[in-house]
Motif scaffolding. Structure first.
Motif, PDB file in Angstrom:
ATOM      1  N   ALA A 120       0.833  -1.208   0.000  1.00  0.00           N
ATOM      2  CA  ALA A 120       0.000   0.000   0.000  1.00  0.00           C
ATOM      3  C   ALA A 120       0.865   1.254   0.000  1.00  0.00           C
ATOM      4  O   ALA A 120       0.615   2.186  -0.773  1.00  0.00           O
ATOM      5  N   ALA A 121       1.880   1.288   0.846  1.00  0.00           N
ATOM      6  CA  ALA A 121       2.741   2.468   0.920  1.00  0.00           C
ATOM      7  C   ALA A 121       3.534   2.643  -0.372  1.00  0.00           C
ATOM      8  O   ALA A 121       3.636   3.759  -0.899  1.00  0.00           O
ATOM      9  N   GLY A 122       4.093   1.568  -0.887  1.00  0.00           N
ATOM     10  CA  GLY A 122       4.900   1.668  -2.097  1.00  0.00           C
ATOM     11  C   GLY A 122       4.110   2.145  -3.294  1.00  0.00           C
ATOM     12  O   GLY A 122       4.573   3.009  -4.054  1.00  0.00           O
ATOM     13  N   GLU A 123       2.935   1.608  -3.491  1.00  0.00           N
ATOM     14  CA  GLU A 123       2.134   2.001  -4.638  1.00  0.00           C
ATOM     15  C   GLU A 123       1.578   3.406  -4.473  1.00  0.00           C
ATOM     16  O   GLU A 123       1.557   4.189  -5.415  1.00  0.00           O
ATOM     17  N   THR A 124       1.135   3.732  -3.260  1.00  0.00           N
ATOM     18  CA  THR A 124       0.551   5.049  -3.036  1.00  0.00           C
ATOM     19  C   THR A 124       1.613   6.142  -3.117  1.00  0.00           C
ATOM     20  O   THR A 124       1.387   7.187  -3.729  1.00  0.00           O
ATOM     21  N   LEU A 125       2.750   5.919  -2.512  1.00  0.00           N
ATOM     22  CA  LEU A 125       3.826   6.915  -2.579  1.00  0.00           C
ATOM     23  C   LEU A 125       4.401   7.023  -3.980  1.00  0.00           C
ATOM     24  O   LEU A 125       4.977   8.053  -4.333  1.00  0.00           O
TER      25      LEU A 125
END
Length: 112
Positions: free
Chosen positions: A26-31
């Motif tokens: 989630a963090a990798g894709e969103t960031l």
């Protein structure tokens, strides 16, 4: 009593690892600019709820985790039959099933 608490803690480990992987996705894709990465938060919330339920009530939590493993296996049935079957199995199905069995064992020991 120590055995029951140890089994509960051991049951939280695979779920915690699966939650950490989903949080990283989630963090990798969103960031990275892809807002669809927030979709990983839905199964993360589901896992968090099952972790809490398993800790408070091990037998219903274990049953819910095993049912969740069956649901995840049916949801990822096509991926589990293909050549890349290991990743969805290790991220979704195996932690739910293993933790469900451990919570059921802890609940059964607590009843005796």
């Amino acid at each position: 009593m120590k055995t029951i608490k140890g089994l509960k803690i051991a049951a939280l480990v695979p779920l915690g690892l699966a939650a950490a992987i989903l949080l990283m996705f989630a963090a990798g894709e969103t960031l990275g600019g892809d807002w669809s990465g927030l979709g990983h938060l839905v199964p993360l919330a589901f896992i968090g709820l099952l972790m809490w339920l398993g800790w408070k009530r091990p037998i219903p939590g274990g049953i819910a985790l095993l049912a969740g493993a069956l649901l995840a296996a049916s949801f990822f049935a096509d991926a589990l039959r293909g050549p890349g079957w290991l990743a969805p199995f290790l991220i979704f199905v195996a932690p739910l099933a293993l933790s469900g069995l451990l919570f059921l064992s802890a609940g059964r020991l607590g009843r005796k």
